[in-house]
Design a protein around this motif. Structure first.
Motif, PDB file in Angstrom:
ATOM      1  N   LEU A  77      22.579   2.380  36.686  1.00 35.81           N
ATOM      2  CA  LEU A  77      21.426   3.027  36.073  1.00 35.81           C
ATOM      3  C   LEU A  77      21.539   4.554  36.148  1.00 35.81           C
ATOM      4  CD1 LEU A  77      18.541   0.760  37.396  1.00 35.81           C
ATOM      5  CD2 LEU A  77      19.467   0.838  35.082  1.00 35.81           C
ATOM      6  N   ARG A  78      21.341   5.173  34.999  1.00 37.45           N
ATOM      7  CA  ARG A  78      21.311   6.630  34.929  1.00 37.45           C
ATOM      8  C   ARG A  78      20.243   7.014  33.905  1.00 37.45           C
ATOM      9  NH1 ARG A  78      26.380   8.804  32.673  1.00 37.45           N
ATOM     10  NH2 ARG A  78      27.431   8.477  34.655  1.00 37.45           N
ATOM     11  N   PRO A  79      18.982   7.104  34.326  1.00 39.33           N
ATOM     12  CA  PRO A  79      17.880   7.294  33.379  1.00 39.33           C
ATOM     13  C   PRO A  79      17.829   8.694  32.775  1.00 39.33           C
ATOM     14  CG  PRO A  79      17.123   6.345  35.468  1.00 39.33           C
ATOM     15  CD  PRO A  79      18.504   6.863  35.688  1.00 39.33           C
ATOM     16  N   TRP A  80      17.328   8.744  31.545  1.00 35.74           N
ATOM     17  CA  TRP A  80      16.902   9.992  30.920  1.00 35.74           C
ATOM     18  C   TRP A  80      15.481  10.281  31.391  1.00 35.74           C
ATOM     19  CZ3 TRP A  80      19.587  13.448  28.095  1.00 35.74           C
ATOM     20  CH2 TRP A  80      20.761  13.046  27.446  1.00 35.74           C
ATOM     21  N   ILE A  81      15.216  11.504  31.808  1.00 27.02           N
ATOM     22  CA  ILE A  81      13.861  11.876  32.192  1.00 27.02           C
ATOM     23  C   ILE A  81      13.444  13.131  31.430  1.00 27.02           C
ATOM     24  CG2 ILE A  81      13.890  10.716  34.422  1.00 27.02           C
ATOM     25  CD1 ILE A  81      14.547  13.370  35.745  1.00 27.02           C
ATOM     26  N   GLN A  82      12.171  13.480  31.561  1.00 28.74           N
ATOM     27  CA  GLN A  82      11.528  14.438  30.659  1.00 28.74           C
ATOM     28  C   GLN A  82      11.499  15.845  31.231  1.00 28.74           C
ATOM     29  OE1 GLN A  82       7.889  12.953  28.957  1.00 28.74           O
ATOM     30  NE2 GLN A  82       6.940  14.964  28.820  1.00 28.74           N
ATOM     31  N   LEU A 141      19.598  12.112  33.733  1.00 23.46           N
ATOM     32  CA  LEU A 141      19.908  13.008  32.620  1.00 23.46           C
ATOM     33  C   LEU A 141      18.611  13.658  32.164  1.00 23.46           C
ATOM     34  CD1 LEU A 141      22.201  10.558  30.601  1.00 23.46           C
ATOM     35  CD2 LEU A 141      22.968  12.442  32.070  1.00 23.46           C
ATOM     36  N   LEU A 142      18.651  14.929  31.841  1.00 21.53           N
ATOM     37  CA  LEU A 142      17.456  15.655  31.393  1.00 21.53           C
ATOM     38  C   LEU A 142      17.513  15.879  29.892  1.00 21.53           C
ATOM     39  CD1 LEU A 142      17.162  18.492  34.085  1.00 21.53           C
ATOM     40  CD2 LEU A 142      16.385  16.115  34.210  1.00 21.53           C
ATOM     41  N   TRP A 143      16.376  15.597  29.247  1.00 15.51           N
ATOM     42  CA  TRP A 143      16.296  15.833  27.803  1.00 15.51           C
ATOM     43  C   TRP A 143      15.352  16.994  27.523  1.00 15.51           C
ATOM     44  CZ3 TRP A 143      18.845  13.886  23.609  1.00 15.51           C
ATOM     45  CH2 TRP A 143      18.343  14.257  22.346  1.00 15.51           C
ATOM     46  N   ASN A 144      15.850  17.940  26.783  1.00 16.52           N
ATOM     47  CA  ASN A 144      15.042  18.986  26.185  1.00 16.52           C
ATOM     48  C   ASN A 144      15.734  19.327  24.880  1.00 16.52           C
ATOM     49  OD1 ASN A 144      14.525  21.972  25.526  1.00 16.52           O
ATOM     50  ND2 ASN A 144      12.922  21.554  27.042  1.00 16.52           N
ATOM     51  N   ALA A 145      15.048  19.134  23.762  1.00 14.86           N
ATOM     52  CA  ALA A 145      15.684  19.291  22.454  1.00 14.86           C
ATOM     53  C   ALA A 145      16.245  20.694  22.250  1.00 14.86           C
ATOM     54  CB  ALA A 145      14.687  18.956  21.339  1.00 14.86           C
ATOM     55  N   GLY A 146      15.595  21.694  22.868  1.00 13.93           N
ATOM     56  CA  GLY A 146      16.064  23.069  22.752  1.00 13.93           C
ATOM     57  C   GLY A 146      17.045  23.474  23.831  1.00 13.93           C
ATOM     58  N   ASN A 147      17.358  22.532  24.733  1.00 14.40           N
ATOM     59  CA  ASN A 147      18.326  22.761  25.813  1.00 14.40           C
ATOM     60  C   ASN A 147      17.891  23.859  26.777  1.00 14.40           C
ATOM     61  OD1 ASN A 147      21.258  22.218  23.659  1.00 14.40           O
ATOM     62  ND2 ASN A 147      19.687  20.799  24.383  1.00 14.40           N
ATOM     63  N   SER A 148      16.572  23.977  26.984  1.00 17.15           N
ATOM     64  CA  SER A 148      16.036  24.922  27.966  1.00 17.15           C
ATOM     65  C   SER A 148      15.517  24.115  29.149  1.00 17.15           C
ATOM     66  CB  SER A 148      14.906  25.756  27.354  1.00 17.15           C
ATOM     67  OG  SER A 148      15.407  26.548  26.286  1.00 17.15           O
ATOM     68  N   TYR A 149      16.139  24.276  30.322  1.00 16.80           N
ATOM     69  CA  TYR A 149      15.864  23.393  31.450  1.00 16.80           C
ATOM     70  C   TYR A 149      15.230  24.129  32.625  1.00 16.80           C
ATOM     71  CZ  TYR A 149      18.591  20.245  28.623  1.00 16.80           C
ATOM     72  OH  TYR A 149      19.024  19.475  27.570  1.00 16.80           O
ATOM     73  N   THR A 150      14.481  23.369  33.419  1.00 20.67           N
ATOM     74  CA  THR A 150      13.700  23.916  34.523  1.00 20.67           C
ATOM     75  C   THR A 150      14.561  23.976  35.773  1.00 20.67           C
ATOM     76  OG1 THR A 150      11.745  22.882  33.534  1.00 20.67           O
ATOM     77  CG2 THR A 150      11.529  23.721  35.785  1.00 20.67           C
ATOM     78  N   SER A 151      15.231  25.086  35.976  1.00 18.12           N
ATOM     79  CA  SER A 151      16.216  25.194  37.056  1.00 18.12           C
ATOM     80  C   SER A 151      15.592  25.062  38.441  1.00 18.12           C
ATOM     81  CB  SER A 151      16.965  26.518  36.955  1.00 18.12           C
ATOM     82  OG  SER A 151      16.066  27.614  37.037  1.00 18.12           O
TER      83      SER A 151
END
Length: 521
Positions: A468-473, A507-517
């Motif tokens: 298991l390797r979930p996508w999260i928000q 895995l992190l999904w953000n359509a604009g590829n801006s992530y919360t470091s």
């Protein structure tokens, strides 16, 4: 039925009753050496032993081992070892049972009067040491231990509520899908497994200035992998593909990366694990090149499009299978470590209610579930020789629904045949009331906790589940009524929910590829 081999797939979800078979057998055969020697006067007698060993007979004495040590029979030993492993595995599986429902008790004696151990939950396996007919004529009494290799027995139980194989635990199996063990290498020597903490990267980001920002994210946080669009939602390719051009003329007119060698080298220097995202059956360029293969509306004969107006090709279409996997093979040869198939499903059809009005072009008369599983098996067969792993994205709700959600994503059928299963568990994608939450988006920890528990439980229904390797928000779903803003606390809550359930990949999904470091350290 999928065939078993000595490379039985390990699982993070549970211990397998035969997990240490190979180790047990290796100890038993450790007396054998593989050196070669010249012929001796005893060669004629020895040849008979060699033939017997090749046929899978067991070495039973030290004298046999001594003879073997004086023979050049490396191949025979390997073949014999495989036969022994297969026989032992068959014996173990034949005598292993599984709990069908929670709260199965084990007792100290065959009278079943005094409990010896606590209650056991659904999916728990036991190895049966001995069997007796029950005094009341109903079923059997079983003396059990937790695993074949355990020295001590655990106690006794009755046979009621037990299954002979994990596949019997599946509530709604689909015709044409295979739920028996699907054996594939657990790990490739030149491509060792990685505990992935990854982010989604578009072709635009990969080719632009944002790539350096994402590399910096990997340098300064726990992020160690990129899921990069290789074949995206609009049918655009990351790199020029001569093979793809054969299927779809003009598909290379727009590619994101011109110098793939330099691109891959840059990321590998940073020790970033590379996952190629292949948008599979939502395939607009392929559909335009081959309109006779697109899903159509029966009443009009026109191509079917969803809300995003993008064309779909039938998952039954073997030519599309070839196209997608050919691109995946090129990605593997370029240096990607894993291939992830997204939109590996049929289009949303309102729970199957639209099926009668759509022509899926199904010459094999397959169920949706069978078509999706067969594609993934086909992909594995072509990609495994290249030493890359396969993964599939599925809706998060597939773990909680007992059916295929109307799109061919039956959990056990897909998990059974991929190396990694990636449920898209974004809280914003669950409907009002799911898991008891009026607004799932506003409950990031609770949604992930309940969803991953269901995922782990479903994986217990099969012998060879995907890791298991979930996508999260990592985005704010402004379109959801009652939504909350997602920032560091909300992302961290999702990660903590996974950790609490023993899942340490995401895995992190953000359509604009801006992530919360801030949540990733």
């Amino acid at each position: 039925m999928f065939k078993l081999s000595s490379e039985v797939r390990k699982s993070d979800a549970q211990k397998r009753p035969y997990r240490r078979c190979v180790g047990i057998l290796a100890g038993a055969l450790a007396v054998l050496t593989l050196g070669a020697c010249s012929a001796t006067p005893a060669q004629e007698a020895v040849n008979g032993f060699g033939d017997a060993f090749k046929s899978g007979q067991v070495i039973t004495t030290a004298e046999h081992a001594l003879i073997a040590s004086n023979l050049n029979i490396r191949d025979a030993i390997h073949k014999g070892r495989a036969v022994l492993e297969a026989k032992l595995r068959e014996e173990i599986l034949k005598n292993t049972v599984y709990v069908k429902a929670d709260n199965k008790s084990v007792y100290a004696a065959e009278s079943l009067a005094e409990p010896a151990a606590g209650n056991f939950k659904k999916g728990t396996s036991f190895y049966v040491v001995s069997r007796k007919a029950a005094a009341n004529g109903s079923g059997e009494l079983l003396q059990v231990k937790r695993a074949y290799e355990d020295a001590a027995t655990l106690g006794w139980m009755d046979s009621n509520g037990l299954a002979a194989s994990r596949s019997e635990l599946i509530q709604s199996p689909y015709a044409g899908a295979d739920y028996e063990a699907f054996v594939r290498p657990y790990e490739y020597p030149e491509n060792p497994r990685v505990k992935v903490k990854g982010v989604y990267v578009t072709g635009h980001s990969a080719a632009g200035a944002k790539l350096e920002q994402l590399i910096q994210l990997a340098d300064t946080t726990d992020i160690n992998a990129f899921v990069i669009d290789v074949l995206d939602d609009n049918g655009h390719l990351l790199f020029k593909s001569d093979k793809a051009e054969e299927f779809v003329p003009g598909v290379n007119d727009k590619v994101y990366i011109k110098d793939m060698e330099a691109f891959i080298k840059r990321l590998k220097e940073k020790d970033i694990y590379l996952i190629a995202r292949i948008v599979t059956f939502k395939s607009p360029k392929f559909a335009k090149a081959h309109p006779e293969r697109a899903i159509t509306v029966r009443a009009t004969g026109q191509p079917y499009v969803g809300n995003d107006k993008i064309l779909w090709v039938s998952p039954h279409d073997r030519m599309l299978w070839d196209y997608n996997v050919s691109v995946a093979e090129e990605a593997a040869r370029l240096g990607f470590d894993e291939i992830q198939f997204d939109y590996v499903r049929f289009p949303a059809s309102n729970g199957g209610k639209l099926d009668a009005s759509l022509d899926y072009r199904n010459p094999e008369n397959e169920t949706k579930t069978a078509a999706i599983q067969k594609f993934l098996v086909y992909a594995h067969e072509r990609l495994s020789p290249l030493g890359v792993y396969t993964a599939a994205d599925v809706f998060g709700w597939a773990a909680s629904s007992q059916n295929d959600v109307g799109i061919g994503q039956h959990w056990e059928a897909i998990s059974n045949v991929v190396d990694y299963l990636c449920p898209m568990m974004y809280p914003s994608h669950y409907g009002p009331g799911n898991y008891g939450f009026a607004v799932p988006d506003a409950n990031p920890y609770g949604v992930i906790d309940k969803g991953i528990k269901d995922s782990l439980d479903r994986n217990l229904n099969i012998e060879t589940p995907g890791t298991l390797r979930p996508w999260i928000q990592d985005f704010t779903a402004t379109w959801v009524r009652g939504h909350i803003r997602y920032g560091e606390a909300e992302l961290r809550a999702q990660i903590e929910a996974l950790k609490a359930n023993g899942v340490d990949e995401y895995l992190l999904w953000n359509a604009g590829n801006s992530y919360t470091s801030g949540a990733l350290k």
